[in-house]
Design an enzyme around this catalytic site. Structure first.
Site, PDB file in Angstrom:
ATOM      1  N   PRO A  49      42.288  40.370  46.753  1.00  0.00           N
ATOM      2  CA  PRO A  49      43.318  39.384  47.076  1.00  0.00           C
ATOM      3  C   PRO A  49      43.843  38.725  45.807  1.00  0.00           C
ATOM      4  O   PRO A  49      43.132  38.633  44.806  1.00  0.00           O
ATOM      5  CB  PRO A  49      42.564  38.370  47.950  1.00  0.00           C
ATOM      6  CG  PRO A  49      41.140  38.489  47.530  1.00  0.00           C
ATOM      7  CD  PRO A  49      40.941  39.941  47.175  1.00  0.00           C
ATOM      8  N   PHE A  51      45.289  35.258  43.907  1.00  0.00           N
ATOM      9  CA  PHE A  51      44.577  33.993  43.811  1.00  0.00           C
ATOM     10  C   PHE A  51      45.165  32.889  44.682  1.00  0.00           C
ATOM     11  O   PHE A  51      44.433  32.139  45.312  1.00  0.00           O
ATOM     12  CB  PHE A  51      44.539  33.528  42.344  1.00  0.00           C
ATOM     13  CG  PHE A  51      43.696  34.407  41.473  1.00  0.00           C
ATOM     14  CD1 PHE A  51      42.333  34.227  41.382  1.00  0.00           C
ATOM     15  CD2 PHE A  51      44.276  35.430  40.737  1.00  0.00           C
ATOM     16  CE1 PHE A  51      41.546  35.043  40.593  1.00  0.00           C
ATOM     17  CE2 PHE A  51      43.505  36.260  39.943  1.00  0.00           C
ATOM     18  CZ  PHE A  51      42.138  36.075  39.865  1.00  0.00           C
ATOM     19  N   ARG A  52      46.490  32.789  44.735  1.00  0.00           N
ATOM     20  CA  ARG A  52      47.097  31.574  45.262  1.00  0.00           C
ATOM     21  C   ARG A  52      47.831  31.718  46.589  1.00  0.00           C
ATOM     22  O   ARG A  52      48.343  30.734  47.101  1.00  0.00           O
ATOM     23  CB  ARG A  52      48.055  30.992  44.208  1.00  0.00           C
ATOM     24  CG  ARG A  52      47.314  30.514  42.971  1.00  0.00           C
ATOM     25  CD  ARG A  52      48.257  30.018  41.884  1.00  0.00           C
ATOM     26  NE  ARG A  52      47.526  29.433  40.781  1.00  0.00           N
ATOM     27  CZ  ARG A  52      46.968  30.127  39.798  1.00  0.00           C
ATOM     28  NH1 ARG A  52      47.073  31.441  39.793  1.00  0.00           N
ATOM     29  NH2 ARG A  52      46.302  29.527  38.834  1.00  0.00           N
ATOM     30  N   ASN A 123      44.761  41.099  34.668  1.00  0.00           N
ATOM     31  CA  ASN A 123      43.711  41.528  35.581  1.00  0.00           C
ATOM     32  C   ASN A 123      42.466  41.955  34.818  1.00  0.00           C
ATOM     33  O   ASN A 123      42.541  42.434  33.686  1.00  0.00           O
ATOM     34  CB  ASN A 123      44.214  42.671  36.458  1.00  0.00           C
ATOM     35  CG  ASN A 123      45.393  42.251  37.311  1.00  0.00           C
ATOM     36  OD1 ASN A 123      45.568  41.075  37.616  1.00  0.00           O
ATOM     37  ND2 ASN A 123      46.228  43.209  37.688  1.00  0.00           N
ATOM     38  N   ASP A 125      40.150  44.014  36.478  1.00  0.00           N
ATOM     39  CA  ASP A 125      39.557  45.107  37.249  1.00  0.00           C
ATOM     40  C   ASP A 125      39.521  46.441  36.509  1.00  0.00           C
ATOM     41  O   ASP A 125      38.818  47.359  36.917  1.00  0.00           O
ATOM     42  CB  ASP A 125      40.270  45.285  38.595  1.00  0.00           C
ATOM     43  CG  ASP A 125      41.787  45.379  38.463  1.00  0.00           C
ATOM     44  OD1 ASP A 125      42.259  46.162  37.600  1.00  0.00           O
ATOM     45  OD2 ASP A 125      42.497  44.683  39.208  1.00  0.00           O
ATOM     46  N   HIS A 142      42.659  38.966  29.716  1.00  0.00           N
ATOM     47  CA  HIS A 142      41.544  38.177  30.230  1.00  0.00           C
ATOM     48  C   HIS A 142      40.235  38.966  30.237  1.00  0.00           C
ATOM     49  O   HIS A 142      39.290  38.603  30.929  1.00  0.00           O
ATOM     50  CB  HIS A 142      41.861  37.683  31.649  1.00  0.00           C
ATOM     51  CG  HIS A 142      43.020  36.736  31.700  1.00  0.00           C
ATOM     52  ND1 HIS A 142      43.696  36.428  32.868  1.00  0.00           N
ATOM     53  CD2 HIS A 142      43.630  36.028  30.723  1.00  0.00           C
ATOM     54  CE1 HIS A 142      44.671  35.568  32.608  1.00  0.00           C
ATOM     55  NE2 HIS A 142      44.654  35.325  31.306  1.00  0.00           N
TER      56      HIS A 142
END
Length: 344
Positions: A49, A51-52, A123, A125, A142
């Protein structure tokens, strides 16, 4: 397969601001250096999902954990003393259990055709690599899950032990007995600095002849500033559920509003790449299925519910112990008073 639902929101003052013109300029070679910024929206169809988004976003889903604030789960200060919530969702969000989306495949296709100048991704992932995007074309702003270390003493931690801990839903701790810090994937938490490479790579935005932004709210600095670094006159294409950042302020801006996967399929159709895109995506998914390490794991909602129950149980034990102690002392006081005041 649903039909394309992405719609265009094009500034009324635009003369070249339309998706057809962008596609034509890619086909005729006028656009050959595409700089890309991606966010959580390109991975939502992989089962992660964003985040916001209300009700479906990760931050809303975390409500049962009763965190001081949703972002705390990814803040280094909170993680340093309470890593359990992060690891509660780690198995469900671990990239070993995820397959690249067609949005990832589209970026890999750009790279294959020599059109991907550089990709900045927010991301963690690592699905860009799974899709076949060369690692020298990507900056994981990140960080990602490829390695891990002790947050406290920075000692590296073995991959096999990390995988075991995530599979078992446990918090891994530093192997140094004198340390005992929790192990953290090499991802950037709130309160930590971005990689030094970010400052070095910012300049490539000015080298692009198209700025493509996909699946991000553009609310987290400094990545949110990247689209503004595109040279004046260079088209900027946003593929996103809603407008973000300063898109729409330049006549060259084009906004395709809707799911990222729908947007890239439409763009691939205009470019005549649809069959090639679908084939590349299928190959990437098949390859990932061959190496999945965490199949049949619990869902994100299941992981959150389990941790919430554990936290409630611990809180219940704590309250129960307190009540028992208070009742015990009350009984002792009553017994003492029934015998009269102590002479001592």
């Amino acid at each position: 397969m649903t039909e394309i639902e992405a719609t265009e929101s094009i500034p009324s003052t635009s003369t070249q601001g339309d998706i057809e013109s962008i596609a034509d300029n890619i086909k005729n070679g006028h656009i050959s250096r595409i700089v890309v910024l991606t966010g959580a929206g390109i991975s939502t169809s992989a089962g992660i999902p964003d985040f916001r988004s209300p009700t479906t976003g990760l931050y809303d889903k975390l409500a049962p954990l009763k965190l001081p604030y949703p972002e705390a789960i990814f803040h280094i200060s909170y993680f340093s003393h309470s890593p359990e919530p992060f690891y509660a969702i780690a198995r469900a969000r671990h990239p070993g259990n995820l397959k690249p989306t067609i949005s990832h495949a589209f970026l890999a296709l750009l790279a294959k055709k020599g059109l991907l100048h550089y990709l900045f991704t927010q991301n963690i992932d690592g699905l860009e690599e799974d899709a076949g995007i060369p690692t020298d074309k990507v900056l994981w702003a990140h960080g990602n899950w490829k390695s891990q270390h002790c947050w406290k003493c920075k000692t590296e931690y073995p991959d096999d032990l990390m995988k075991r801990a995530i599979h078992n839903g446990e918090v891994p701790y530093c192997l140094k007995a004198e340390c005992g810090g929790a192990i953290k994937p090499n991802v950037v938490f709130f309160g930590q600095s971005l990689p030094k490479e970010f400052d070095e790579k910012e300049k490539v935005v000015g080298q692009g002849d198209l700025m493509l932004v996909m699946g991000t709210s553009l609310k987290v600095a400094p990545c949110s500033t990247l689209p503004r670094l595109a040279n004046k006159g260079v088209p900027r294409l946003l593929i996103n559920m809603e407008k973000a950042g300063d898109f729409g302020n330049r006549k060259e801006d084009v906004c395709m509003l809707g799911p990222c996967d729908d947007g890239v399929r439409r763009l691939a159709d205009l470019l005549g790449w649809r069959d090639e895109l679908e084939t590349l995506w299928k190959d990437a998914v098949d390859a990932k299925e061959d190496v999945l390490k965490f199949q049949d794991g619990p869902s994100l909602d299941e992981c959150i519910a389990k941790m919430a129950a554990q936290m409630d149980a611990r809180l219940g034990i704590s309250k129960g112990h307190k009540n028992m102690l208070e009742n015990h002392l009350s009984d002792k006081f009553a017994q003492m008073m029934s015998k009269g005041p102590s002479c001592q």
